[in-house]
Design a protein around this motif. Sequence first.
Motif, PDB file in Angstrom:
ATOM      1  N   ARG A  49       0.825  -1.211   0.000  1.00 65.81           N
ATOM      2  CA  ARG A  49       0.000   0.000   0.000  1.00 65.81           C
ATOM      3  C   ARG A  49       0.857   1.259   0.000  1.00 65.81           C
ATOM      4  O   ARG A  49       0.385   2.330   0.279  1.00 65.81           O
ATOM      5  CB  ARG A  49      -0.896  -0.009   1.227  1.00 65.81           C
ATOM      6  CG  ARG A  49      -1.843  -1.165   1.194  1.00 65.81           C
ATOM      7  CD  ARG A  49      -2.756  -1.271   2.357  1.00 65.81           C
ATOM      8  NE  ARG A  49      -2.531  -0.362   3.437  1.00 65.81           N
ATOM      9  CZ  ARG A  49      -3.096  -0.422   4.614  1.00 65.81           C
ATOM     10  NH1 ARG A  49      -3.933  -1.374   4.868  1.00 65.81           N
ATOM     11  NH2 ARG A  49      -2.837   0.444   5.557  1.00 65.81           N
ATOM     12  N   TYR A  50       2.128   1.134  -0.273  1.00 60.87           N
ATOM     13  CA  TYR A  50       3.029   2.280  -0.295  1.00 60.87           C
ATOM     14  C   TYR A  50       3.966   2.150  -1.486  1.00 60.87           C
ATOM     15  O   TYR A  50       4.087   1.098  -2.100  1.00 60.87           O
ATOM     16  CB  TYR A  50       3.835   2.351   1.009  1.00 60.87           C
ATOM     17  CG  TYR A  50       4.585   1.072   1.308  1.00 60.87           C
ATOM     18  CD1 TYR A  50       5.850   0.845   0.778  1.00 60.87           C
ATOM     19  CD2 TYR A  50       4.015   0.079   2.097  1.00 60.87           C
ATOM     20  CE1 TYR A  50       6.525  -0.327   1.024  1.00 60.87           C
ATOM     21  CE2 TYR A  50       4.689  -1.094   2.349  1.00 60.87           C
ATOM     22  CZ  TYR A  50       5.953  -1.290   1.811  1.00 60.87           C
ATOM     23  OH  TYR A  50       6.608  -2.447   2.061  1.00 60.87           O
ATOM     24  N   ARG A  51       4.627   3.234  -1.812  1.00 57.07           N
ATOM     25  CA  ARG A  51       5.586   3.217  -2.907  1.00 57.07           C
ATOM     26  C   ARG A  51       6.970   3.576  -2.377  1.00 57.07           C
ATOM     27  O   ARG A  51       7.093   4.331  -1.433  1.00 57.07           O
ATOM     28  CB  ARG A  51       5.207   4.247  -3.966  1.00 57.07           C
ATOM     29  CG  ARG A  51       4.053   3.829  -4.809  1.00 57.07           C
ATOM     30  CD  ARG A  51       4.074   4.568  -6.105  1.00 57.07           C
ATOM     31  NE  ARG A  51       2.869   5.382  -6.202  1.00 57.07           N
ATOM     32  CZ  ARG A  51       2.725   6.394  -7.041  1.00 57.07           C
ATOM     33  NH1 ARG A  51       3.700   6.753  -7.823  1.00 57.07           N
ATOM     34  NH2 ARG A  51       1.603   7.050  -7.093  1.00 57.07           N
ATOM     35  N   THR A  52       7.994   3.046  -2.991  1.00 56.94           N
ATOM     36  CA  THR A  52       9.370   3.366  -2.638  1.00 56.94           C
ATOM     37  C   THR A  52       9.969   4.212  -3.748  1.00 56.94           C
ATOM     38  O   THR A  52       9.844   3.885  -4.929  1.00 56.94           O
ATOM     39  CB  THR A  52      10.189   2.069  -2.467  1.00 56.94           C
ATOM     40  OG1 THR A  52       9.543   1.250  -1.495  1.00 56.94           O
ATOM     41  CG2 THR A  52      11.593   2.372  -2.015  1.00 56.94           C
ATOM     42  N   PHE A  53      10.602   5.309  -3.362  1.00 52.07           N
ATOM     43  CA  PHE A  53      11.241   6.206  -4.322  1.00 52.07           C
ATOM     44  C   PHE A  53      12.740   6.224  -4.077  1.00 52.07           C
ATOM     45  O   PHE A  53      13.195   6.128  -2.940  1.00 52.07           O
ATOM     46  CB  PHE A  53      10.706   7.635  -4.177  1.00 52.07           C
ATOM     47  CG  PHE A  53       9.250   7.770  -4.498  1.00 52.07           C
ATOM     48  CD1 PHE A  53       8.824   7.893  -5.804  1.00 52.07           C
ATOM     49  CD2 PHE A  53       8.301   7.773  -3.486  1.00 52.07           C
ATOM     50  CE1 PHE A  53       7.476   8.012  -6.103  1.00 52.07           C
ATOM     51  CE2 PHE A  53       6.961   7.898  -3.771  1.00 52.07           C
ATOM     52  CZ  PHE A  53       6.549   8.012  -5.083  1.00 52.07           C
TER      53      PHE A  53
END
Length: 69
Positions: A49-53
């Motif tokens: 449910r999250y994104r990694t940048f």
Amino acid sequence: MNAIRQIFDDASEQLRIDLPPELHHRRVEVIILPLDEPIAPRKETGGPRYRTFRVDERVILDRDALHER
């Protein structure tokens, strides 16, 4: 809150639930759930449910900069 739980092993077409006197002439909720059917598991949404940048530079602010108004 008063709760009444009754389990009927062989439920017929009609059920009779005797209410205690403190629940007479009050608004009540009746919930009927089958006990012999398993509850369906929640479906996964597919992925986190999250994104990694990725970033070029990491900036860590000091306490005063974080809480300045």
